[in-house]
Design an enzyme around this catalytic site. Structure first.
Site, PDB file in Angstrom:
ATOM      1  N   GLU A  85      52.041  21.657  41.585  1.00 15.04           N
ATOM      2  CA  GLU A  85      51.771  22.120  42.941  1.00 15.04           C
ATOM      3  C   GLU A  85      52.841  23.170  43.250  1.00 15.04           C
ATOM      4  OE1 GLU A  85      51.873  19.160  46.055  1.00 15.04           O
ATOM      5  OE2 GLU A  85      51.421  20.677  47.570  1.00 15.04           O
ATOM      6  N   ARG A 141      57.559   8.579  34.564  1.00 11.72           N
ATOM      7  CA  ARG A 141      58.286   9.767  35.025  1.00 11.72           C
ATOM      8  C   ARG A 141      59.615   9.831  34.311  1.00 11.72           C
ATOM      9  NH1 ARG A 141      56.488  11.766  39.933  1.00 11.72           N
ATOM     10  NH2 ARG A 141      58.291  13.045  40.338  1.00 11.72           N
ATOM     11  N   LYS A 161      60.823  17.177  44.299  1.00 12.41           N
ATOM     12  CA  LYS A 161      60.850  18.503  44.911  1.00 12.41           C
ATOM     13  C   LYS A 161      61.245  18.431  46.376  1.00 12.41           C
ATOM     14  CE  LYS A 161      56.944  19.709  42.993  1.00 12.41           C
ATOM     15  NZ  LYS A 161      55.689  20.423  42.697  1.00 12.41           N
TER      16      LYS A 161
HETATM   17  P1  ATP Z   1      57.850  15.873  42.709  1.00 14.18           P
HETATM   18  O1  ATP Z   1      57.787  14.414  42.960  1.00 14.18           O
HETATM   19  O2  ATP Z   1      59.117  16.345  42.112  1.00 14.18           O
HETATM   20  O3  ATP Z   1      57.435  16.690  43.895  1.00 14.18           O
HETATM   21  P2  ATP Z   1      55.236  16.137  41.713  1.00 14.18           P
HETATM   22  O4  ATP Z   1      54.675  15.142  40.791  1.00 14.18           O
HETATM   23  O5  ATP Z   1      54.766  16.085  43.123  1.00 14.18           O
HETATM   24  O6  ATP Z   1      56.798  16.122  41.570  1.00 14.18           O
HETATM   25  P3  ATP Z   1      53.711  18.305  40.724  1.00 14.18           P
HETATM   26  O7  ATP Z   1      53.920  19.752  40.890  1.00 14.18           O
HETATM   27  O8  ATP Z   1      52.525  17.696  41.341  1.00 14.18           O
HETATM   28  O9  ATP Z   1      55.022  17.606  41.221  1.00 14.18           O
HETATM   29  O10 ATP Z   1      53.792  17.924  39.192  1.00 14.18           O
HETATM   30  C1  ATP Z   1      53.117  18.586  38.164  1.00 14.18           C
HETATM   31  C2  ATP Z   1      53.060  17.676  36.967  1.00 14.18           C
HETATM   32  O11 ATP Z   1      54.362  17.314  36.542  1.00 14.18           O
HETATM   33  C3  ATP Z   1      52.324  16.393  37.299  1.00 14.18           C
HETATM   34  O12 ATP Z   1      51.426  16.101  36.252  1.00 14.18           O
HETATM   35  C4  ATP Z   1      53.418  15.371  37.394  1.00 14.18           C
HETATM   36  O13 ATP Z   1      52.956  14.110  37.047  1.00 14.18           O
HETATM   37  C5  ATP Z   1      54.462  15.913  36.414  1.00 14.18           C
HETATM   38  N1  ATP Z   1      55.800  15.462  36.789  1.00 14.18           N
HETATM   39  C6  ATP Z   1      56.447  15.660  37.958  1.00 14.18           C
HETATM   40  N2  ATP Z   1      57.645  15.051  37.965  1.00 14.18           N
HETATM   41  C7  ATP Z   1      57.778  14.454  36.765  1.00 14.18           C
HETATM   42  C8  ATP Z   1      58.798  13.661  36.153  1.00 14.18           C
HETATM   43  N3  ATP Z   1      59.937  13.364  36.782  1.00 14.18           N
HETATM   44  N4  ATP Z   1      58.580  13.213  34.897  1.00 14.18           N
HETATM   45  C9  ATP Z   1      57.447  13.515  34.245  1.00 14.18           C
HETATM   46  N5  ATP Z   1      56.459  14.249  34.751  1.00 14.18           N
HETATM   47  C10 ATP Z   1      56.601  14.718  36.003  1.00 14.18           C
HETATM   48 MG    MG Z   2      52.474  16.127  43.172  1.00  9.05          MG
END
Ligand code: ATP
Ligand code: MG
Length: 563
Positions: free
Chosen positions: A42, A267, A277
Site C-alpha cells: 500500500e 511477519r 508504517k
Molecule cells: P505495516 O504494518 O508496516 O503498515 P502492511 O502490511 O500494512 O505493513 P503493506 O504495504 O500492506 O504493509 O504490505 C505489503 C506486503 O508486505 C504485504 O503482503 C505484507 O503482508 C508484507 N509485509 C508487511 N510487513 C511485513 C513484515 N514485517 N514481515 C513480512 N511481510 C510483511
Molecule cells: Mg497493509
C-alpha cells in the site's frame, strides 16, 4: 561472539520452506502450469525490512520456479496514499535487485471491482447500510457473542442498486453509507459478519483523480485483483489468516477469471526495531528522525543510505527463513550479516575519529614521505594506495593512556607501538594545557622500522591507525545506535517513550586520509579498527560526512548494554 553463533545456528536450508514446498507440489501435480505471485504494497509509506521479506519471497519464488511476479500497488485508500511513496517503493524494489514482470495498481481494476459489487447486490448478497460507524461496531458482536443484523439488511435489490449508484455519483457525504456483503452476522469468524465492501471517501486519488467517490475495502479489492492477474499463490502475513474464509467467499461468489489461493507466513520482527508504517510515519512526522531515509530507520531507503548492501539484506532474509509462527529476530544477526558482507567487499582506509596530535621530534621538519597501504588484505586485485607520513600525525585519543590500565598495550609513556604501514614510535613526553588536559604527545620514531618491522626482531604489542596532520582531511562522522533502547519496543501508541535519546552521535573533529576525498555514497569502506563507513548524501565539496554502517564487532550488543 554471540552473534556468530546466532547467524550460523539458523537451521533453514536456503530455498526450502513451507511455501516453496506448496508451490513445488502444485507444479509437480500440475495444479498450476506456471507460478504467479505479486508483491502488493500500500503506497502509504516507505518500504521497511519486513517488506523485504515479502519481496524476496514473492520475487524469489517466481524466479526459482520459472514463474512471474507482479508489483501491485494496493492503492485503495486515497486519504493516506501519495505519489512520493509510489516512486520510493519502485526504487527500493529495484535496488533490492528485483524486476517485476508487470506493474499494476488496484486502481486499474476499480471499474471491474465495482461491477462485481453490483453483481453481489443483484444476487441479494450485498446491501447498503446507513448505520453510523459506531452503530456498526456495536452491532458486530464479540468473539463470544454473535452480531445483530442491521435494520437496513433487507433492502430490496432495486433500492440497494439505486443507493449504491448514488454513492458512486457522490450524492452522499463521507461516511454516510457503506456497501456490505450479506453473509452471516452470527458467524464465528468476525470477518464474515457482513464485511464492508465500499466506503464513501471524497479525496483525490493519485491515479484516478476525482473520478471515484467510493473506494473498495482491502478485503474486497485484494483477492479480486489477484484473480484478475491470475495470481496462483497469494502470500500475505499471518494476521490475514482469519480473512482467508472471506477471501475465498468472494472468489467463490463472483465470476472472477481465476481462483487464487491465499497463504500466510509470519511477519518479520526484529529486536530494538518497529516495523509498522504507522509508527515509522510517526517518527518522520514527529521529527524524531530526519526523514524516511534517515540511516537509523529500518527502511530500505535508510539502510541504503547507511551503506548496507542489498546483498546483505537478501542474505539476511534467506537466513531467517519463512515460518508459520511469529518470532523475533535478534538485531545482532542482521548486523553480523552486514559486517560479513562488507568485510569481503569494502576497501580499507584509515581515519581517526577522535584525534589527538602526535609530534615526532626526531623526524625532519618540513619533510614528508609516501608509504604503501593495501586496499584489502584478502584481495590482491584491490591493489594498494600511497599514504602520506610526516612529522605531525593524529592518532585516536583512546589509543593513548598516560597511566596505562592493566592489559592496555597501546601507546603510553615509554612503550613502543607500531603505526600501521609506517614505523615504530615511542612516547617521550605528554604536553598539557593550563587545565591539565593533554593537547599533544611528543614521540620519537625509529627510521629502521619502516614498513612496520624492526631489523633486530624486537616486537611491539599494538598496531595503531593514524593519519598525517598536514595531509588528512577534516570530516564529520555520524555514529548510529539503536533507535529504540527497549529490545521489544511498543509498536503502537506511545512508541516515543521507548526511543533511545542517544541514537545519533556526531563527531565533528574526525580526520580521514586524503583518498577519501573521492569516497562515494552507498560504497562503504572499512576505517581500520573502527568499522564500516559510507559517505552520506549530506556531504558537500567543502565538508565530508561519513555514516557508520556498522562496527567491526557485535557493536549492537555492546552499545545496547551501555545504554
Ligand atoms: P505495516 O504494518 O508496516 O503498515 P502492511 O502490511 O500494512 O505493513 P503493506 O504495504 O500492506 O504493509 O504490505 C505489503 C506486503 O508486505 C504485504 O503482503 C505484507 O503482508 C508484507 N509485509 C508487511 N510487513 C511485513 C513484515 N514485517 N514481515 C513480512 N511481510 C510483511
Ligand atoms: Mg497493509
Amino acid at each position: 561472539m554471540a552473534s556468530d553463533d546466532k547467524a550460523s545456528g539458523i537451521a533453514n536450508e536456503p530455498g526450502r520452506d513451507f511455501i516453496r514446498d506448496i508451490v513445488k507440489a502444485d507444479l509437480d501435480a500440475g495444479r498450476v502450469a506456471q507460478v504467479v505471485t505479486r508483491f502488493p504494497p500500500e503506497p502509504n509509506g516507505y518500504l521497511h525490512i519486513g517488506h523485504a521479506k515479502a519481496i524476496c519471497l514473492n520475487f524469489g519464488i517466481a524466479k526459482e520456479f520459472g514463474g512471474r511476479c507482479n508489483l501491485r500497488f494496493d492503492d485503495t485508500n486515497p486519504a493516506k496514499e501519495e505519489q512520493e511513496y509510489i516512486d520510493a517503493i519502485e526504487r527500493d524494489v529495484r535496488w533490492l535487485g528485483f524486476k517485476w514482470d508487470a506493474l499494476f495498481h488496484a486502481s486499474d481494476y476499480f471499474e471491474r471491482i465495482y461491477g462485481w459489487a453490483e453483481d453481489l447486490i443483484k444476487a441479494g448478497k450485498a446491501y447498503v447500510d446507513d448505520q453510523s460507524q459506531e452503530q456498526m461496531r456495536l452491532a458486530r458482536g464479540t468473539l463470544t457473542e454473535p452480531g445483530k443484523n442491521s435494520p437496513f439488511r433487507d433492502r430490496t435489490v432495486d433500492e440497494n442498486l439505486d443507493l449504491f449508484r448514488r454513492m458512486r455519483a457522490g450524492e452522499f457525504p463521507n461516511g454516510a453509507r457503506v456497501l456490505r456483503a450479506k453473509i452471516d452476522m452470527a458467524s464465528g469468524n468476525i470477518n464474515l459478519r457482513d464485511p464492508v465492501l465500499y466506503r464513501i471517501v471524497d479525496a483525490p486519488h493519485p491515479r484516478t483523480g476525482t473520478t471515484w467517490k467510493i473506494y473498495p475495502s482491502y478485503d474486497f479489492a485484494h483477492g479480486q485483483s489477484d484473480a484478475i492477474e491470475g495470481i496462483t499463490h497469494s502470500i500475505c502475513t499471518l494476521e490475514f489468516e482469519d480473512h482467508r474464509p472471506l477471501y475465498d467467499w468472494f472468489i467463490n461468489n463472483l465470476s472472477v477469471p481465476s481462483k487464487p489461493h491465499q497463504y500466510e507466513m509470519a511477519r518479520l520482527n526484529i529486536t530494538h526495531t518497529v516495523l509498522s508504517k504507522r509508527v515509522l510515519t510517526g517518527l518522520v512526522r514527529g521529527n524524531h528522525v530526519a526523514g524516511w531515509d534517515d540511516p537509523r530507520m529500518p527502511t530500505i531507503a535508510g539502510f541504503r543510505r547507511r551503506g548496507v548492501p542489498a546483498e546483505a539484506i537478501r542474505e539476511f532474509i534467506k537466513r531467517i527463513g519463512v515460518a508459520k509462527a511469529n518470532s523475533i529476530v535478534d538485531a545482532g544477526m542482521f548486523d553480523f550479516i552486514v559486517r560479513e558482507t562488507l568485510n569481503k567487499t569494502a576497501q580499507r582506509r584509515m581515519a581517526v575519529l577522535r584525534p589527538i596530535k602526535v609530534v615526532l621530534t626526531n623526524y625532519p621538519e618540513g619533510q614528508s614521505e609516501e608509504l604503501d597501504a593495501v586496499n584489502h588484505p584478502d584481495d590482491e586485485a584491490a591493489g594498494s594506495r600511497k599514504i602520506k607520513f610526516g612529522r605531525e600525525l593524529f592518532i585516536e585519543q583512546e589509543d593513548f593512556m598516560e597511566v596505562p590500565a592493566k592489559k592496555f598495550f597501546r601507546l603510553s609513556p615509554g612503550t613502543e607501538v607500531r603505526l600501521r604501514y609506517a614505523y615504530f614510535i615511542k612516547c617521550t613526553e605528554v604536553v598539557k594545557n593550563a587545565a591539565g588536559e593533554i593537547t599533544e604527545l611528543r614521540c620519537t620514531y625509529d627510521p629502521a622500522t619502516k614498513g612496520g618491522n624492526a631489523p633486530d626482531g624486537r616486537k611491539v604489542k599494538a598496531t595503531m591507525h593514524w593519519v598525517s596532520a598536514e595531509h588528512s582531511l577534516p570530516a564529520e562522522v555520524r555514529i548510529y545506535n539503536p533507535l529504540f533502547s527497549n529490545p521489544d519496543p511498543t509498536g503502537g501508541e506511545g512508541f516515543e517513550k521507548d526511543l533511545n535519546p542517544d541514537s545519533l552521535e556526531v563527531l565533528l573533529g574526525a580526520r580521514v586520509e586524503p583518498v577519501l576525498r573521492d569516497a562515494q555514497v552507498e560504497t562503504p569502506v572499512q576505517f581500520e579498527r573502527q568499522g564500516y563507513f559510507t559517505l552520506d548524501k549530506d556531504a558537500t565539496a567543502a565538508k565530508l560526512v561519513f555514516s557508520r554502517t556498522t562496527g567491526l564487532r557485535d557493536t549492537f550488543a555492546k552499545e545496547t548494554a551501555k545504554g
